[in-house]
Design an enzyme around this catalytic site. Structure first.
Site, PDB file in Angstrom:
ATOM      1  N   GLU A 127      81.728 -10.054   1.832  1.00 43.42           N
ATOM      2  CA  GLU A 127      83.246  -9.319   1.427  1.00 43.42           C
ATOM      3  C   GLU A 127      82.942  -8.923  -0.110  1.00 43.42           C
ATOM      4  O   GLU A 127      82.980  -7.831  -0.279  1.00 43.42           O
ATOM      5  CB  GLU A 127      84.186  -9.500   1.848  1.00 43.42           C
ATOM      6  CG  GLU A 127      84.609 -10.239   3.327  1.00 43.42           C
ATOM      7  CD  GLU A 127      85.352  -8.489   4.034  1.00 43.42           C
ATOM      8  OE1 GLU A 127      84.830  -8.180   3.236  1.00 43.42           O
ATOM      9  OE2 GLU A 127      84.732  -8.920   5.485  1.00 43.42           O
ATOM     10  N   SER A 128      82.503  -9.455  -0.846  1.00 44.32           N
ATOM     11  CA  SER A 128      83.245  -8.959  -2.268  1.00 44.32           C
ATOM     12  C   SER A 128      81.798  -9.494  -3.279  1.00 44.32           C
ATOM     13  O   SER A 128      82.605  -9.608  -3.952  1.00 44.32           O
ATOM     14  CB  SER A 128      84.238  -9.585  -2.826  1.00 44.32           C
ATOM     15  OG  SER A 128      84.646 -11.495  -2.164  1.00 44.32           O
TER      16      SER A 128
END
Length: 482
Positions: free
Chosen positions: A304-305
């Site tokens: 995700e990040s």
């Protein structure tokens, strides 16, 4: 008196003529007739890995299912080499060999072979940055290959075509060790199979393949040549059941389906991030994972990040777990850029999806459905499951649903679904990426556990410094372990 002596002597002579009872060596117990199923194997990420967190590996899981089929406990017996496996099978110490071995003429002549479990290509492997081998006659150094492996037969078959071809059979190293030597630059060339390369390059991204030396070689289990009819009969019944139920395909997808896509730069970046960034957040992943494996949660967060607390997507999701504003509010996350809050919220959101999934989805596959839902939405995943059933596939098997999800991008299919268009191919890649990151974290953990065990074993040796208390400083220095 003389008459009694003569009778006694005659009795002794008669007794001496009697044959003494012979102690017969009992025949060896036929394979499969022991109370346990004794399976000889080799260590390897796709074969058998034993760790404090549980055993794993394609051959281990399939052997475990076979033992259940026979209603027997499983005894996995790892050996140090293929030669030792052969000897153990010949001596009746094990019932069968399950070690990722290929179907070859020599093995067919000496053993009985199971039906194919999956197929591999044999590949010439070298290191990224070195000259790409384009022909076997152009190799600058001899190959090193595992002794008794199927690669030896392949090289012998190729020798007439390439008279200058040379190789060395290695007895004291396994396939994974040779691959690590390629990655570190200690070795120029080796041969491996395609699944081993795909799995190991997640940990050693420098590995590269150039030439395909053999295509679609079946991987099989080996049984003794003699006295193995009953066990072979049971194995064939088991194999047909696993094929019919789709379990064999599920295991192939579980261990090999997500590793074919490879990104050298991404793999290097992930391994670097594990060392530099993960330690800052690891305690929170462990704390909030609950019943989840914390490494799956951490792998999701990296996808995700990239473990960047201030990450932002074009659609406005933010933070370590890329939560939307409505989802964050629902989960009680006041600040999406706070890594602790984001990890807690993402863990709770994943747990809620897992609880919502239909009970028909097996436990070992629920995480992949949940991750796809985390990415593309629960409704779209349900659409894909409905579509899978219409197409004659299993809506509760990830290997089938991952084939259907990309169809949600085609009007022919999405216009008949409840939730419409979805970027299903991205969801499939999303899940595959997380699975690869998770596998890498598991491998790194196992490496750490092995190093810790080695350190603990070495600490059992009497401390040289303690023994040298009465020795001068110079003498004490001399006896310190190096």
């Amino acid at each position: 008196m003389k008459k009694l002596t003569a009778v006694f002597t005659a009795l002794l002579l008669l007794a001496g003529c009697q044959k003494l009872p012979m102690t017969e060596t009992p025949p060896p117990t036929p394979p499969g007739q022991f109370e346990t199923l004794r399976v000889g194997t080799l260590y390897g990420p796709q074969i058998y890995v034993a760790s404090a967190r549980g055993d794993s590996g394609f051959d281990y899981e399939l052997a475990s299912r076979f033992a259940d089929f026979l209603n027997k406990p499983l005894e996995m017996v790892p050996y140090g080499s293929i030669h030792e496996l052969y000897h153990a099978l010949d001596e009746g110490q094990i019932d069968l060999i399950a070690a990722g071995l290929g179907d070859t003429d020599i093995r067919r002549n000496h053993f009985r072979l199971s039906p194919p479990l999956y197929h591999v290509n044999q590949l010439l492997v070298y290191r990224e940055g070195n000259a790409i081998p384009t022909d076997l006659s152009s190799l600058s150094e001899p190959l090193e290959v595992v002794a008794d492996s199927s690669f030896i037969e392949t090289l012998e078959d190729l020798k007439p075509e390439y008279p200058s071809l040379q190789w060395q059979e290695v007895n004291d190293k396994d396939n994974e060790e040779l691959l690590s030597m390629i990655a570190s630059g200690e070795l120029q060339y080796t041969i491996t199979d395609s699944t081993s390369l795909e799995i190991n390059r997640r940990f050693m991204p420098e590995l590269r393949a150039s030439l395909v030396l053999k295509q679609q070689q079946p991987v099989v289990w080996l049984l003794p040549r003699n006295n193995s009819d009953p066990l072979m009969s049971e194995l064939l019944r088991f194999w047909h059941q696993e094929k019919r139920d789709g379990t064999l395909d599920h295991l192939v997808e579980k261990y090999f389906g997500h590793v074919k896509r490879f990104d050298y730069v991404d793999t290097r970046a992930f391994i670097r991030a594990v060392k530099l960034r993960l330690p800052q957040f690891e305690s929170w992943f462990k704390s909030y994972a609950g019943e989840l494996d914390w490494r799956k949660l951490a792998a999701t967060s990296y996808q995700e990040s990239h473990w960047n607390p201030r990450a932002r997507s074009p659609t406005g999701v933010r933070g370590m777990m890329m939560l939307t504003i409505p989802t964050a509010q629902q989960l009680g996350v006041d600040d999406r850029l706070d890594p602790q809050q984001s990890i807690r919220g993402g863990a709770e959101y994943l747990a809620s999806i897992l609880q919502t999934l239909p009970a028909s989805i097996p436990d070992e596959e629920r995480m992949w459905f949940a991750l796809a839902s985390y990415n593309v939405g629960f409704g779209h995943v349900e659409d894909a499951r409905v579509l899978a059933e219409k197409l004659g596939k299993n809506p509760s098997a990830w290997k089938d649903v991952k084939q259907v999800l990309p169809l949600l991008q085609k009007r022919k299919y999405y216009q008949e679904t409840k939730y419409g268009y979805a970027r299903g191919s991205e969801a499939v890649q999303y899940v595959d990426n997380i699975r690869r990151y998770y596998d890498t974290l598991v491998w790194l953990d196992n490496q750490h556990d092995q190093q810790t065990l080695a350190d603990n074993n070495s600490s059992d040796v009497p401390d040289a410094a303690t023994e040298a208390n009465d020795i001068s400083g110079a003498e004490a220095e001399a006896v310190q372990p190096r």
